[in-house]
Design a protein around this motif. Sequence first.
Motif: not given
Length: 159
Positions: A1, A3-5, A7-8, A155, A159
Amino acid sequence: MFRILGAFLLFLGGFGLAEALAEKEKRRLSMGEAYLDFLRFLRGELHAFCRPRAEIYAHYENPLLTACGFLGALRESGEISYAVKAASPPPDPPLGELLRAFGNTQGRGYLTEELAACDLYIARVEEYLAAIRAGTPARVRVKRVCTLTGTLLLILLLI
């Protein structure tokens, strides 16, 4: 979670940087246009009314040149060369050189000589701006693509 935040957030930062770099290129062109407008105004006032320079400088208004401090320094000192140096951000080095050279010709001769200098430097600034105008879309695209590509590669690496 997270990581996605992350990356965003990296993507948003890269997108913001790309837009800031593109805006800087557009501002470069708009500042050049503002300086050209000033030269044309000065030439027109000298030719039509033969007003003193201090009066001409007091009547000229341009929000970009006011915001960068050029007009304030010009009204204070009365010298174009000093005002170009005092402007923040300073104009591009080639444009700055043209404007300083133009400033060195003003107030040093007869009206006909100064009008001829105005015509000469207006033509030179127009040539410079034509080259900038032609290259701006390509420079904007390159800066956007390189920044976004670098962001996406970062990114992918993280990731």
